[in-house]
Structures are given as structure tokens and as C-alpha cells.
Enzyme design. Structure first.
Site, PDB file in Angstrom:
ATOM      1  N   GLY A  93     -28.920  13.026 -13.011  1.00 22.26           N
ATOM      2  CA  GLY A  93     -30.087  13.475 -13.751  1.00 22.26           C
ATOM      3  C   GLY A  93     -29.740  14.500 -14.805  1.00 22.26           C
ATOM      4  O   GLY A  93     -30.336  14.522 -15.889  1.00 22.26           O
ATOM      5  N   ARG A 121     -35.327   5.563 -13.322  1.00 28.93           N
ATOM      6  CA  ARG A 121     -35.759   6.957 -13.355  1.00 28.93           C
ATOM      7  C   ARG A 121     -36.531   7.243 -14.645  1.00 28.93           C
ATOM      8  O   ARG A 121     -36.117   6.846 -15.743  1.00 28.93           O
ATOM      9  CB  ARG A 121     -34.571   7.910 -13.222  1.00 28.93           C
ATOM     10  CG  ARG A 121     -33.824   7.729 -11.919  1.00 28.93           C
ATOM     11  CD  ARG A 121     -32.790   8.800 -11.684  1.00 28.93           C
ATOM     12  NE  ARG A 121     -33.402  10.094 -11.378  1.00 28.93           N
ATOM     13  CZ  ARG A 121     -32.698  11.175 -11.058  1.00 28.93           C
ATOM     14  NH1 ARG A 121     -31.375  11.129 -11.027  1.00 28.93           N
ATOM     15  NH2 ARG A 121     -33.312  12.310 -10.780  1.00 28.93           N
ATOM     16  N   GLU A 311     -34.508  19.224  -3.383  1.00 32.66           N
ATOM     17  CA  GLU A 311     -33.255  18.517  -3.139  1.00 32.66           C
ATOM     18  C   GLU A 311     -32.723  18.733  -1.727  1.00 32.66           C
ATOM     19  O   GLU A 311     -31.870  17.981  -1.248  1.00 32.66           O
ATOM     20  CB  GLU A 311     -32.197  18.948  -4.154  1.00 32.66           C
ATOM     21  CG  GLU A 311     -31.759  20.395  -4.044  1.00 32.66           C
ATOM     22  CD  GLU A 311     -30.842  20.788  -5.190  1.00 32.66           C
ATOM     23  OE1 GLU A 311     -29.872  21.520  -4.927  1.00 32.66           O
ATOM     24  OE2 GLU A 311     -31.095  20.393  -6.342  1.00 32.66           O
TER      25      GLU A 311
END
Length: 422
Positions: A93, A121, A311
């Protein structure tokens, strides 16, 4: 072995040991970006060597940045940014979102693509923001990869309003490059709360360390003044999120694990692990040797708001699976757009082992039940593999599909995990 899965180490007693984790991926890739567009060479020590950082290095080199290794030091020398160039984002990302605002400063066309999952994504927010700031983008109207950025050597910059409720990376991406834009950048968020506040704090702090003026006094607004980014020799902190599974091993087995080099202060999301594991009933101490987590033989169910530290969710879910009562993990709806839909993946994989996990609008409800072995799918997501390894400590015959996905941020994970498990 790839078809059968990696046999997760099973333990019969308390896990004890000392672990040293390499540099933070989040800090490493931010440091690389800032060094690449700074006013001179920077020397970075402790830079993570993993797939995500390798992809970032390759992306910057393709744009004309010089990057050279000398022992444990990486020297980054800014160059004249130019295309044509092709950037492989993999599933990172930070590459797919942080590099386009830098590529906009290049002279030429820069094309972006990545792994199969990467094409799913969402990228429309950052691409739309760059268009507002005067950058030409071609994404075929999809808001996803593949896409290209046609740079002219400079970016006008100025005011931009976006909805960053899906990822704090949309804001960080503009923050990191904004000082190099002609008018700087004035970012305004309009939407549900931005997740992962520690990552935004990290971006702002690293900019200020390099002499960039950032005004974030007003909620949901960040103003970066135009100007140079000062070159800086910089030491990378250990990756505290990658420490999560090792510390979790102590929590669920009643053991004791120390992670060396734990900073007294940090902007990393993993910096909240001591508080989280304390909530689960563990004893946590920070000393000269590092951070030590000691399990007490009891894992308490708890209700956690993980909006700032999403996360960490997969490993925390694994701990909750062995608690003495239900746990609720909230504030993490944005995880549906991470490396995979992490909420759906966790629900599917835990329930396939006999668990009782259900999705909430913004998280997960986990009701502990005895688990049995089987193949735990990772969806090419390193955090899912970490969660599976934690579960495998207390479940017979658990196999992890694609343990190699941990190379994204910690290539030595299988060896480190096996050593800790004894």
C-alpha cells in the site's frame, strides 16, 4: 509443501525467549520517499530488507533516484525525476499510494501495476486528489490499478478535499510529497473518521524532523508549506507491529517474551501493544533489555477500539480466540480494503477451525471455542499468516498456506517463529 501448507509449530508449555525484529516497514518507506525528494544525500541505518521496501527502492530508482548499500547503511541520493518508468507495487500500500504523488513531480509517464490482489485495492481517492492538484492521471475510469501518472516536472498543489476514511495512507501520500509542490498542499478530510492516526502522526513527525512546516492544529486538516525537504541521516526503529505475534505467544501460553530495542516513545501503531496485551491480562514491562510481556495463565476477553491500530487486528483476534470470554474488536471497517478483506478472511478461517467469529458493521465478535487443525488460508496477507502462527501454538496439526507471504515485511519470520517455539 506449498499444497500441504507450512506446519505451524505446536507447543506444550510456556513460550519464552528474546526476539529482535528488523526495521519498521512504515518508517522505512516513508524515510525512502522523503530522502528521494530531499535537498541532498541521506544515510539511512536499520532500513528494513523485505519485499515492501525492495519494491519502494525499485520504484524510486526507476524514477532516477540513486540508492546504494554500504554495510548496514543505505545512501539515498536525489536525482532528476523522470519517466518513462514502470512501477511494480506488488501488494504494498505504501508503494501504490505514496509513489504516485512523487511520480507527479517527474517529467514523463510513470505506469503503475501490482499483484492480482493489488488490482482490487481502491485507489480512486488518491488519484482523484492528484487530479484536483493539477496532475494528469489515466486509470481508465476504474479508480484502481493499472494506472499511469503523466508528470511535467512540477505540480501546482493547493487545496484538496478527500474522504480518507478508507485509509490514512491517502493523507500521508499527499503530506510526504506536498512540500515539493509549487503551492504546497492544503488537505481537508470530509467523511467518517480517518483510521490509523499513529501513521498520520508518523508522517507529520518525520516531515517536521526534516524542516518541513506542517500545520495540523485544525481537526481533519493538514497544511504543508512549500519548500525544501532537508536531507537527514536517520536510524529506523524496529517494526513494532511485526513484534505482535511474538509477544502474543507469551500471552496465550503463559510465557515470557522480550522484544529488544523497543523505543520509549514512538508513533508506530505497534506502540499500543503493551496497553492491548495488558487488557488481555498479561504483565508488561519496559526495561533496558526491551519490552517484556509475561502471560499470567489467563487470557481475559475484552472490548477493544482498534481504529488507530487496525493492522494489529489479525494477531489480536488470534489472542482473543483463547480468551476466557467473548472479545469485541471495533473501529476496523476499513480493514475490508486492506491486503485482503481482513474481516471476512478472519471470520472464514477461524470458523473453518471450529471457532465462533462474526463480523460486525465495524469489526469482529469473537467467542472462544475449542479449535481443531486444518489449512489456514492467508490470502497473500502477511498479517493473516502471523495470526495463523499464533493459533498454531495451541492447536494440533495447523498448517499455514503460503507462509512465504510474510516476506512482505519480515522474510525471516518462519525461522524466527520456529526458534521461539523451540
Amino acid at each position: 509443501m506449498s499444497e500441504q501448507g507450512w506446519p505451524a509449530p505446536r507447543v506444550d508449555g510456556a513460550v519464552t525467549g528474546t526476539v529482535t525484529v528488523p526495521g519498521s516497514k512504515s518508517i522505512s518507506n516513508r524515510a525512502l520517499i522523503l530522502a528521494a525528494i530531499s535537498d541532498g544525500p541521506s544515510h539511512l541505518t536499520g532500513l528494513l530488507e523485505a519485499r515492501d521496501t525492495s519494491l519502494m527502492r525499485s520504484a524510486l530508482v526507476s524514477l532516477g533516484v540513486g540508492i546504494a548499500d554500504s554495510g548496514t547503511t543505505v545512501t539515498v541520493t536525489p536525482g532528476s525525476l523522470k519517466g518513462p518508468a514502470n512501477v511494480d507495487c506488488g501488494l504494498a500500500g505504501t508503494v501504490m499510494r505514496f509513489v504516485p504523488p512523487v511520480a507527479a513531480l517527474a517529467d514523463g509517464v510513470v505506469a503503475f501495476d501490482g499483484d492480482e490482489y493489488a488490482r482490487e485495492r481502491p485507489m480512486g481517492v488518491i488519484l482523484g486528489a492528484l487530479r484536483t492538484l493539477g496532475v494528469q492521471i489515466d486509470d481508465g475510469g476504474t479508480g484502481r490499478m493499472p494506472y499511469s501518472v503523466s508528470g511535467t516536472g512540477s505540480v501546482r498543489g493547493g487545496k484538496v478535499t478527500l474522504d480518507a476514511s478508507g485509509s490514512s495512507q491517502f493523507v500521508s501520500a499527499l503530506l510526504l510529497a506536498g512540500a515539493r509542490y509549487d503551492e504546497g498542499v492544503d488537505i481537508r478530510h470530509d467523511g467518517k473518521p480517518v483510521p490509523s492516526q499513529p501513521h498520520l502522526d508518523m508522517s507529520v513527525a518525520m516531515l517536521r524532523e526534516r524542516g518541513v512546516t506542517v500545520d495540523d492544529a485544525e481537526p481533519n486538516r493538514w497544511v504543508v508549506a512549500p519548500g525544501p525537504i532537508r536531507a537527514l541521516d536517520y536510524a529506523i526503529e524496529p517494526d513494532l507491529s511485526n513484534a505482535a505475534p511474538f509477544l502474543a505467544a507469551a500471552v496465550i501460553t503463559g510465557g515470557s517474551v522480550t522484544v529488544t530495542g523497543w523505543p520509549a516513545e514512538t508513533t508506530q501503531p505497534g506502540g499500543q501493544l503493551p496497553e492491548i496485551f495488558t487488557r488481555f491480562g498479561a504483565d508488561v514491562t519496559l526495561g533496558a533489555d526491551g519490552l517484556t510481556v509475561r502471560g499470567t495463565g489467563r487470557v481475559q476477553g475484552c472490548d477493544l477500539d482498534l481504529s488507530e491500530v487496525g493492522e494489529l487486528t489479525p494477531v489480536i483476534a488470534a489472542v482473543a480466540a483463547f480468551a476466557d470470554g467473548p472479545s469485541y474488536l471495533r473501529g476496523i471497517a476499513h480493514l475490508r480494503n486492506h491486503e485482503t478483506d481482513r474481516l471476512a478472511a478472519l471470520e472464514t478461517e477461524f470458523n473453518a477451525l471450529g471457532g465462533d467469529v462474526t463480523q460486525l458493521d465495524d469489526g469482529l465478535a469473537i467467542r472462544p471455542k475449542p479449535l481443531q487443525g486444518g489449512l489456514f488460508h492467508t490470502y497473500a496477507d502477511h498479517r493473516m499468516a502471523h495470526a495463523a502462527a499464533v493459533v498454531g501454538l495451541l492447536v494440533d496439526d495447523l498448517r499455514i498456506e503460503n507462509i512465504g507471504t510474510t516476506a512482505k515485511t519480515l522474510p525471516a519470520f518462519p525461522e524466527m517463529w520456529s526458534e521461539l517455539a523451540g
